[in-house]
Design a protein around this motif. Sequence first.
Motif, short mmCIF file in Angstrom:
data_model
loop_
_atom_site.label_atom_id
_atom_site.label_comp_id
_atom_site.label_asym_id
_atom_site.label_seq_id
_atom_site.Cartn_x
_atom_site.Cartn_y
_atom_site.Cartn_z
N ASN A 1 0.86 -1.18 0.00
CA ASN A 1 0.00 0.00 0.00
C ASN A 1 0.90 1.23 0.00
N ARG A 2 0.32 2.39 0.24
CA ARG A 2 1.10 3.62 0.13
C ARG A 2 2.27 3.67 1.11
N HIS A 3 2.16 2.95 2.23
CA HIS A 3 3.24 2.97 3.22
C HIS A 3 4.44 2.13 2.78
N ASP A 4 4.25 1.30 1.75
CA ASP A 4 5.34 0.46 1.25
C ASP A 4 6.04 1.09 0.05
N VAL A 5 5.63 2.29 -0.33
CA VAL A 5 6.11 2.91 -1.56
C VAL A 5 7.05 4.07 -1.23
N HIS A 6 8.21 4.07 -1.85
CA HIS A 6 9.19 5.14 -1.62
C HIS A 6 9.33 6.08 -2.82
N SER A 7 8.46 5.89 -3.81
CA SER A 7 8.45 6.76 -4.97
C SER A 7 7.40 7.86 -4.76
N THR A 66 7.23 -9.43 -20.16
CA THR A 66 7.97 -8.88 -21.30
C THR A 66 7.82 -7.37 -21.36
N ILE A 67 6.61 -6.88 -21.10
CA ILE A 67 6.36 -5.44 -21.08
C ILE A 67 7.16 -4.78 -19.96
N GLN A 68 7.18 -5.38 -18.79
CA GLN A 68 7.95 -4.84 -17.68
C GLN A 68 9.43 -4.74 -18.03
N ASP A 69 9.93 -5.73 -18.76
CA ASP A 69 11.35 -5.78 -19.10
C ASP A 69 11.73 -4.88 -20.27
N ASP A 70 10.75 -4.36 -20.99
CA ASP A 70 11.05 -3.52 -22.16
C ASP A 70 11.89 -2.32 -21.72
N GLU A 71 12.90 -2.01 -22.50
CA GLU A 71 13.84 -0.95 -22.11
C GLU A 71 13.19 0.42 -22.05
N ARG A 72 12.08 0.61 -22.74
CA ARG A 72 11.39 1.91 -22.70
C ARG A 72 10.58 2.10 -21.43
N VAL A 73 10.21 1.00 -20.80
CA VAL A 73 9.34 1.05 -19.62
C VAL A 73 10.19 1.31 -18.37
N THR A 74 9.80 2.33 -17.60
CA THR A 74 10.56 2.66 -16.40
C THR A 74 9.80 2.38 -15.09
N ILE A 118 -5.64 -5.36 -13.63
CA ILE A 118 -5.07 -4.49 -14.65
C ILE A 118 -3.63 -4.15 -14.24
N GLY A 119 -2.85 -3.72 -15.23
CA GLY A 119 -1.50 -3.26 -14.97
C GLY A 119 -1.29 -1.89 -15.59
N LEU A 120 -0.60 -1.01 -14.88
CA LEU A 120 -0.29 0.34 -15.36
C LEU A 120 1.18 0.39 -15.78
N VAL A 121 1.44 1.06 -16.89
CA VAL A 121 2.79 1.13 -17.44
C VAL A 121 3.14 2.59 -17.73
N PHE A 122 4.38 2.97 -17.34
CA PHE A 122 4.85 4.34 -17.53
C PHE A 122 6.23 4.32 -18.19
N PHE A 123 6.54 5.41 -18.91
CA PHE A 123 7.77 5.51 -19.68
C PHE A 123 8.62 6.70 -19.25
N PHE A 167 12.54 8.70 -14.05
CA PHE A 167 12.75 7.56 -13.17
C PHE A 167 14.06 6.90 -13.60
N LYS A 168 15.10 7.12 -12.84
CA LYS A 168 16.43 6.67 -13.25
C LYS A 168 16.59 5.15 -13.11
N VAL A 169 15.84 4.56 -12.19
CA VAL A 169 15.91 3.12 -11.96
C VAL A 169 14.55 2.51 -12.26
N LYS A 170 14.53 1.44 -13.04
CA LYS A 170 13.28 0.74 -13.36
C LYS A 170 12.66 0.21 -12.07
N GLN A 171 11.35 0.47 -11.89
CA GLN A 171 10.65 0.05 -10.67
C GLN A 171 9.35 -0.67 -11.01
N HIS A 172 9.05 -1.71 -10.25
CA HIS A 172 7.80 -2.44 -10.41
C HIS A 172 7.14 -2.55 -9.03
#
Length: 264
Positions: free
Chosen positions: A22-28, A229-237, A245-250, A254-259
């Motif tokens: 949840n929000r307490h586990d997120v550092h972004s 595969t989408i998570q691993d795509d180099e454009r996805v950060t 559902i899954g949300l994807v951002f580019f 974001f200097k480090v890829k985060q999931h």
Amino acid sequence: MSIQHQIDLAKKYLRYYLSAGNRHDVHSPFVFSLIEEVLNKKAARPEYAPMETLREQLLQSKDIVNVTDLGAGSLTGAGTERKISDITRHAAKPPKFGQLFYRLVQYFKPAYVLELGTSMGMSTAYMAKGRPESTIYTIEGCPNITAKAKANFASLGLTNVRQFTGNFDDVLPQVLAQVTPDFVYIDGNHRKEPTLDYFRQCAAKASEHAVFIFDDIHWTPGMEEAWKTIQDDERVTLTIDLFFIGLVFFRKDFKVKQHFTIKF
């Protein structure tokens, strides 16, 4: 959906529910704000009422539509004649997701939204109502369903929806030639390779501030492979797994890829 498929999906959901943060586990800061200002704002709003009134009307409908193409992975089963009520019950996302899409378009303010898989137009309507300034481009494989959705949009007074009918493989390139979407919802074909193909076509035109949403990312092993595969795509950060559902951002800031896997 077979009994075994239901059992397997339930097991996956239980694992997700027990492990999701949840929000307490997120550092972004970006993700924290998204959770606080969008994901967790689940209270009812008067603006949702027209869509839910329409949903109830569709669920009570006795009308039958001749379905010429629902696409692979359809959740409504086999057969060419379908009750409007069955299509609405099985293919439309539950209210909490339509309402999430409403809040997401309000939050990100896209100029152009692209949806693959109109169905009865419930998700389309939520996005169109969420930001009337946006133009919603939505593609549906079945002409008769397109017609039903068009009537639904008219009943809601929507004027910012542009409908396209045909096989995604044929129509998507035509739409992408006309517009660069900054908000994309990919639904309507729940197989690995088509999902990845649509992702690659859309991502090739997407700006770094685009938001992509993928439906049923845990529906089958193939869809889970597509999601990885989408998570691993180099454009996805950045990606956010909400299970259904899954949300994807580019975003390049974001200097480090985060999931993240977030409880919703």
